[in-house]
Write a protein that holds these residues in place. Structure first.
Motif, PDB file in Angstrom:
ATOM      1  N   ARG A 150       1.985   4.675   1.162  1.00  0.00           N
ATOM      2  CA  ARG A 150       1.901   5.428   2.413  1.00  0.00           C
ATOM      3  C   ARG A 150       2.772   6.668   2.307  1.00  0.00           C
ATOM      4  NH1 ARG A 150       0.067   2.193   6.883  1.00  0.00           N
ATOM      5  NH2 ARG A 150      -1.410   0.690   5.971  1.00  0.00           N
ATOM      6  N   GLN A 161       0.836  -1.200   0.000  1.00  0.00           N
ATOM      7  CA  GLN A 161       0.000   0.000   0.000  1.00  0.00           C
ATOM      8  C   GLN A 161       0.868   1.247   0.000  1.00  0.00           C
ATOM      9  OE1 GLN A 161      -2.515   1.071   3.515  1.00  0.00           O
ATOM     10  NE2 GLN A 161      -4.211   0.849   2.071  1.00  0.00           N
ATOM     11  N   PRO A 186       3.758   5.049   9.495  1.00  0.00           N
ATOM     12  CA  PRO A 186       3.185   5.576   8.255  1.00  0.00           C
ATOM     13  C   PRO A 186       1.704   5.238   8.171  1.00  0.00           C
ATOM     14  CG  PRO A 186       4.404   3.558   7.806  1.00  0.00           C
ATOM     15  CD  PRO A 186       4.616   3.867   9.268  1.00  0.00           C
ATOM     16  N   LEU A 187       0.881   6.239   8.024  1.00  0.00           N
ATOM     17  CA  LEU A 187      -0.565   6.022   7.988  1.00  0.00           C
ATOM     18  C   LEU A 187      -1.067   6.043   6.543  1.00  0.00           C
ATOM     19  CD1 LEU A 187      -1.435   8.138  11.150  1.00  0.00           C
ATOM     20  CD2 LEU A 187      -1.186   5.653  10.963  1.00  0.00           C
ATOM     21  N   LEU A 188      -2.253   6.583   6.300  1.00  0.00           N
ATOM     22  CA  LEU A 188      -2.835   6.539   4.967  1.00  0.00           C
ATOM     23  C   LEU A 188      -2.652   7.864   4.235  1.00  0.00           C
ATOM     24  CD1 LEU A 188      -6.174   4.680   5.798  1.00  0.00           C
ATOM     25  CD2 LEU A 188      -4.038   3.701   4.928  1.00  0.00           C
TER      26      LEU A 188
END
Length: 209
Positions: A54, A52, A120-122
């Protein structure tokens, strides 16, 4: 000038620690990779890894790598609202033991992440931070961080971000070593894996002014 030199020395030493630490971590945990990959493949199918985009240092995007812990959504199932239902028993175990995080050590080797720093988030959260909360991106994201050893997902978003910014203002090699040591204890105790009633955390929608 001395302050500038000290900052450069810290960043250089921290990068060396990241390379040595992530390399050693990959070597030590090598026996866990095949069983984990096989368990994911047998219970959730392909792909084995979760990838994903990030935000990293300065909010610049990178692709984070983890072991997959959720099944794919069923037809008509909302991907963003079905985390608790899609988390499999194998996935829950991987999260509880932090085995799902092992592939992020490759992100550390590549230089997109550090061993220690804000998680690390979105990408979609970037526009939701207050200016103070956004300061968490002044350093590289980490595999573990000050928020993780002070409550992890049991904290509110505001508490997590306050811990992240505190780390940005107080980062040092001694603090990094302390966080790494505390992380080992937290992983063994399996503390703060999820917010109450959630598979991980509720989505961050922003902080009310």
């Amino acid at each position: 000038m001395f302050k500038c030199f000290r900052k450069i020395a810290y960043r250089t030493t921290k990068r060396c620690l990241d390379i040595v630490g992530s390399g050693a971590g990959l070597a030590v945990t090598a026996p866990l990779w095949l069983p984990a990959a096989a368990a994911v493949r047998l219970t959730m199918g392909s792909p084995i890894f979760f990838r994903q985009t990030r935000p990293g240092l300065g909010g610049h995007p990178f692709e984070m790598l983890k072991f997959r812990t959720m099944r794919e959504p069923k037809p008509g199932e909302d991907r963003l609202k079905s985390d608790a239902d899609r988390l499999t028993p194998v996935g829950a175990f991987l999260r509880e033991t932090s085995i799902d995080e092992l592939p992020t050590l490759f992100n550390v080797l590549e230089g997109d992440m550090s061993l220690v720093g804000p998680r690390p988030l979105l990408m979609r959260y970037l526009d939701r931070y207050t200016p103070e909360q956004a300061r968490r991106h002044e350093v590289k994201p980490g595999v573990t961080g000050w928020a993780q050893v002070n409550g992890r997902n049991a904290l509110s978003w505001e508490e997590k971000f306050a811990h992240d910014v505190w780390y940005v203002d107080h980062q040092s090699l001694l603090l990094d070593v302390k966080i790494l040591a505390m992380t080992v204890a937290k992983v063994l105790a399996r503390e703060g894996i999820a917010a109450e009633g959630e598979a991980t955390m509720t989505e961050f929608m922003g902080t009310d002014a």
